[in-house]
Structures are given as C-alpha cells and as structure tokens.
Design a protein around this motif. Structure first.
Motif, PDB file in Angstrom:
ATOM      1  N   ASN A  13       1.323  -1.429   0.062  1.00  0.00           N
ATOM      2  CA  ASN A  13       0.100  -0.001  -0.504  1.00  0.00           C
ATOM      3  C   ASN A  13       1.359   1.396  -0.403  1.00  0.00           C
ATOM      4  OD1 ASN A  13      -1.355   1.850   0.403  1.00  0.00           O
ATOM      5  ND2 ASN A  13      -2.776   1.303   2.687  1.00  0.00           N
ATOM      6  N   THR A  15      -0.512   4.065  -0.316  1.00  0.00           N
ATOM      7  CA  THR A  15      -0.997   5.085  -0.655  1.00  0.00           C
ATOM      8  C   THR A  15      -0.190   6.474   0.706  1.00  0.00           C
ATOM      9  OG1 THR A  15      -2.955   5.139  -0.907  1.00  0.00           O
ATOM     10  CG2 THR A  15      -3.419   6.553   0.223  1.00  0.00           C
ATOM     11  N   ASP A  16      -0.344   7.489   0.370  1.00  0.00           N
ATOM     12  CA  ASP A  16       0.067   8.337   1.946  1.00  0.00           C
ATOM     13  C   ASP A  16       2.366   7.890   2.009  1.00  0.00           C
ATOM     14  OD1 ASP A  16      -1.676  10.405   1.724  1.00  0.00           O
ATOM     15  OD2 ASP A  16      -2.706   8.542   3.696  1.00  0.00           O
ATOM     16  N   LYS A  17       2.366   7.152   0.942  1.00  0.00           N
ATOM     17  CA  LYS A  17       3.948   6.857   1.544  1.00  0.00           C
ATOM     18  C   LYS A  17       4.723   7.632   0.609  1.00  0.00           C
ATOM     19  CE  LYS A  17       2.476   3.265   3.822  1.00  0.00           C
ATOM     20  NZ  LYS A  17       2.963   3.074   5.322  1.00  0.00           N
ATOM     21  N   LYS A  18       6.321   7.650   0.774  1.00  0.00           N
ATOM     22  CA  LYS A  18       7.533   8.248   0.075  1.00  0.00           C
ATOM     23  C   LYS A  18       8.201   7.632  -1.193  1.00  0.00           C
ATOM     24  CE  LYS A  18       7.776  12.571   2.782  1.00  0.00           C
ATOM     25  NZ  LYS A  18       8.891  13.342   3.840  1.00  0.00           N
ATOM     26  N   GLN A  40       0.910   8.252  -9.825  1.00  0.00           N
ATOM     27  CA  GLN A  40       0.474   9.571  -8.316  1.00  0.00           C
ATOM     28  C   GLN A  40      -0.698   9.729  -8.010  1.00  0.00           C
ATOM     29  OE1 GLN A  40       3.648  12.076  -8.399  1.00  0.00           O
ATOM     30  NE2 GLN A  40       4.020  12.125  -6.704  1.00  0.00           N
ATOM     31  N   HIS A  44      -1.808   8.069  -4.472  1.00  0.00           N
ATOM     32  CA  HIS A  44      -1.736   9.748  -3.226  1.00  0.00           C
ATOM     33  C   HIS A  44      -0.581   9.182  -2.551  1.00  0.00           C
ATOM     34  CE1 HIS A  44      -5.389  10.939  -4.552  1.00  0.00           C
ATOM     35  NE2 HIS A  44      -6.170   9.951  -3.829  1.00  0.00           N
ATOM     36  N   PHE A  45       0.905   9.133  -2.909  1.00  0.00           N
ATOM     37  CA  PHE A  45       2.436   8.797  -2.513  1.00  0.00           C
ATOM     38  C   PHE A  45       2.970  10.023  -3.215  1.00  0.00           C
ATOM     39  CE2 PHE A  45       1.913   6.371  -6.405  1.00  0.00           C
ATOM     40  CZ  PHE A  45       3.116   7.225  -7.507  1.00  0.00           C
ATOM     41  N   LYS A  46       4.083  10.542  -2.103  1.00  0.00           N
ATOM     42  CA  LYS A  46       4.757  11.525  -2.516  1.00  0.00           C
ATOM     43  C   LYS A  46       5.831  10.069  -3.788  1.00  0.00           C
ATOM     44  CE  LYS A  46       8.055  15.076  -0.475  1.00  0.00           C
ATOM     45  NZ  LYS A  46       8.895  15.896   0.273  1.00  0.00           N
ATOM     46  N   ASP A 115       9.658   5.260   2.099  1.00  0.00           N
ATOM     47  CA  ASP A 115       9.314   4.350   2.454  1.00  0.00           C
ATOM     48  C   ASP A 115       9.981   3.520   1.379  1.00  0.00           C
ATOM     49  OD1 ASP A 115       7.042   5.045   4.755  1.00  0.00           O
ATOM     50  OD2 ASP A 115       7.024   6.544   2.812  1.00  0.00           O
TER      51      ASP A 115
END
Length: 418
Positions: A13, A15-18, A40, A44-46, A115
C-alpha cells in the motif's frame, strides 16, 4: 503486468508513502519514473528521484540535464550527487561505482524518510543475471539475487519492472514521448553481460518468446523456496551477536541437522548477517564449536591492542567499537558491564594480556583462561574482550570478570557502547 498490478499483487500500500526512484535518465528508469508519476494521482504518494553522476562518460552531464528538466516539469524533487574523480579507483571501478551509487541512494532514502527505494531493473536484466550467475557459479541463490522485494542497508527495495521486457519499456517511452539517454558503454562487447545481451539472449528468445516470463517464474519459485528454508532455519533459534565480531547459537539447536543441512544453514546465516554468498567451504568464514556453542565469524588478522589511558565520560575506541566509561547510569546507551573501584582512579584499557590472573573475593587468583572457558569464549575470540585496568591490574574483563574486592567508599563504574 502493469505497475499498479505489482503493488496490488504484492500487498504494498503506497498511499501517503514516500517513494524514491533511482534514476539514471536511461530508458528504463525514465519509464519507471513516468509510470509512477501517472499512478501518483490515484495512489496519492510522494514521488522523489535520486541520480548519481559517476562522471565516467562524456555524456554523463546530459543525463543530469535531462532528469532536471523532466523532474522540474513534473514537480518531482530530485537529488543529485557526483562521484569525485579522486575517489575513483584504477582497478575494480565497476564494483566501486555500484557501491558508491547505492551508498548515495540509501543515504538519500534515509535523509528524506523514504518508505521505499525503487530501481528500474526489468525482465531482461533478470534473465541476464540468471545466465551470468549460472555461468560463474551455478549457485541458485546467486541466480536469484535480483528480487522484486528486498532490503538494502535497512531500506526497503522494490523492483517493480521485472515483469516488463526492455522492448516494452522502449515502446512505453515512444508512446508517451519520454526522452532518455542511451549509455554508450552498453553497446560494447567488453563485458560478459553485454555479450550475453547482444548475442546469446536474442537466440534464446527465438527459441522461446516467453523467456522473460519464465525467468520471472524461476525467480518467484526460488523466493518461495528460500522463504520456506528461512522459516525452517528460524525455528532453530536466533543467532546471538557476540562482541560485535561473531555470532553464536547453542549447539543443541542444530543437533538434529545432517552435515549437509548444517552447511546450508551456515550459508544462509552468512548471507543474512554478512551479505556474502559462499560455497560449501564457507569461504572466508569460520564456524567453530566450543563449550556447547557454535560460533560464526569472519577470518581476519588480529593486531594487538596495547594498553591506553582512558578518561571518564570520554569516548574511546577498542577494536572498532566506540565505548565510554562513566560513574553515571545512562539510559540512552547500551550497557556492556559494570564494576566497583576506588574513586578518582586512573584507568587504562586494552586486551587482556595472555597468562593474566584475576583477583577473587577470597583473595586468591584464578587464571583468566579458566574464566574464558567457563563463559564459552574460545581462544580466537578472547582478544575481542575489552579489559579495563586500574593500578596495573585488570578490574573488568568483558563477558567474564568484574572487580570483586569490597572497597570502602567505592565508586560504581559503568561501561557502555557509545
């Protein structure tokens, strides 16, 4: 296999990870960077990129320029470093370049709290790697060194393109009009990898167009087998780190294994602890049984550490270990041991002199070698036990002894890893 399938099928997952991409500006890493950029919006990840300029080719600056342009246009943070010319060795430059590159990449991942670190290895790379290792060693574990999910220097490593062929990535770049730089050194036949790539792999693909798929299947089945073996090995018990130079396990833990199973057990432990592949003779490593323990350590030249004065609360180094002696309890440091002695004493440290005797509470002395044997510390490992001296006598020996004399108004001393 689409890149989204990679994350879904491996239960990752993002999501919201880098995510940090190792980018070279070649067609593979540019395709990976663009695939992730398109993914992306939904996931929704960086997304970040890191580029290591080896400064080994005339067009290396072009790679940096291309990456800067892409990342600027797509709002992707980019980290770039150059390999200083003075750090480049005259021999073994390929291995040194790889080491320097991954050191930079993992450093960037840690500094930016990434991450995952992602590389653009693809199916053709996997196939070439299998063939290379088959030629050089025939060791199935080495043939499976390019894994979809792994770890490097504590960073989670992902290779989401192993299901893609090189041709598919080139088609992707053409379709999406992604610019890239071709590494000119890949065209020469000087390395075995290039010779396989240019002459052998095309012939194999003619025999079976599904060769890339088969290479991935081989890798996945090997992963399953290795996971199964590691699970069995874990059931034996965990290796205990010893003196920062060895690992040990109770002999009884391995008592049910055959000789071949023990060899394989130690091969896996050497890979896990030292990241080295070895054959049945275990290469530059020693496995020794002593006083109901098996010890694993790397062969090395042991230089004598002569006595040196140390100061309280001032770090000192003993055999590459940084330590500190203090009269204070420190909860932020890992304790090594403690002892009581006179206040305002001048201490020195070093290895215990062979033939030393240790003072007991009853006033008698005991040979140090007896205490070492009682604590299952073999002759080869004894020089790695730190000794603290006061008034030219050992008052503390790591793992085996602490001063036992009662001292009026004595001070409590604590030794820590610093």
């Amino acid at each position: 296999m689409k890149i989204a399938d990679f994350f879904r099928e491996n239960n990752i997952n993002v999501t919201d990870k880098k995510l940090l991409v190792a980018a070279s500006s070649g067609p593979d890493s540019m395709a990976l960077l663009d695939m992730l950029k398109n993914l992306q919006d939904n996931a929704h990840f960086k997304l970040m990129a890191a580029h290591f300029n080896h400064q080994l080719r005339a067009d290396s600056e072009e790679e940096s320029k291309l990456l800067k342009k892409y990342c600027s246009e797509n709002h992707v943070p980019l980290f770039i470093a150059k390999w200083p010319k003075e750090d480049q060795p005259k021999v073994g430059i390929e291995a040194a370049a790889r080491h320097a590159r991954y050191a930079f990449l993992t450093q960037m991942a840690k500094e930016n709290n990434a991450d995952y670190l992602l590389t653009a290895h693809h199916g053709d790379d996997l196939l070439e790697n299998i063939l290379l290792k088959f030629i050089r060693s025939g060791n199935p574990e080495e043939m499976n060194s390019l894994q979809m999910i792994g770890k490097m220097h504590g960073i989670k490593l992902l290779r989401p393109l192993l299901g893609y062929s090189k041709a598919e990535l080139l088609q992707y770049n053409q379709k999406h009009q992604i610019d890239f730089v071709i590494d000119s050194t890949n065209q020469a036949d000087e390395t075995m990898r290039n010779r396989l790539r240019h002459h052998v792999v095309p012939l194999l693909k003619k025999e079976n167009p599904a060769l890339i798929r088969n290479a991935l299947f081989f890798s996945q089945k090997m992963d399953e087998l290795i996971d199964y073996v590691d699970e069995k090995n874990s059931a034996m018990g965990q290796l205990e780190s010893f003196l920062n130079v060895a690992y040990r396990i109770k002999s009884e833990a391995l008592s049910q294994l055959t000789e071949k199973e023990r060899i394989f057990f130690w091969q896996r432990m050497i890979w896990q602890k030292y990241h080295r592949r070895v054959n049945e003779n275990l290469g530059n490593f020693v496995v020794m049984e002593y006083q109901n323990y098996f010890y694993l350590y790397k062969k090395q030249n042991i230089l004598e550490v002569r006595k040196q004065e140390i100061n309280l609360n001032q770090p000192f180094v003993f055999r590459n270990r940084k330590m500190v002696l203090s009269t204070e309890r420190k909860t932020d440091l890992k304790p090594i041991g403690d002892f009581w002695f006179k206040p305002d004493t001048e201490f020195s440290m070093g290895e215990l002199v062979p033939g030393s005797k240790l003072l007991l509470q009853n006033g008698h002395h005991v040979k140090a070698k007896k205490k070492f044997a009682e604590n299952a510390i073999s002759l080869a490992l004894r020089p790695f036990c730190l000794a603290i001296y006061a008034e030219n006598e050992p008052v503390f020996v790591e793992k085996i002894y602490q001063n036992q004399n009662w001292i009026k108004n004595g001070k409590h001393y604590f030794l820590y890893n610093s």
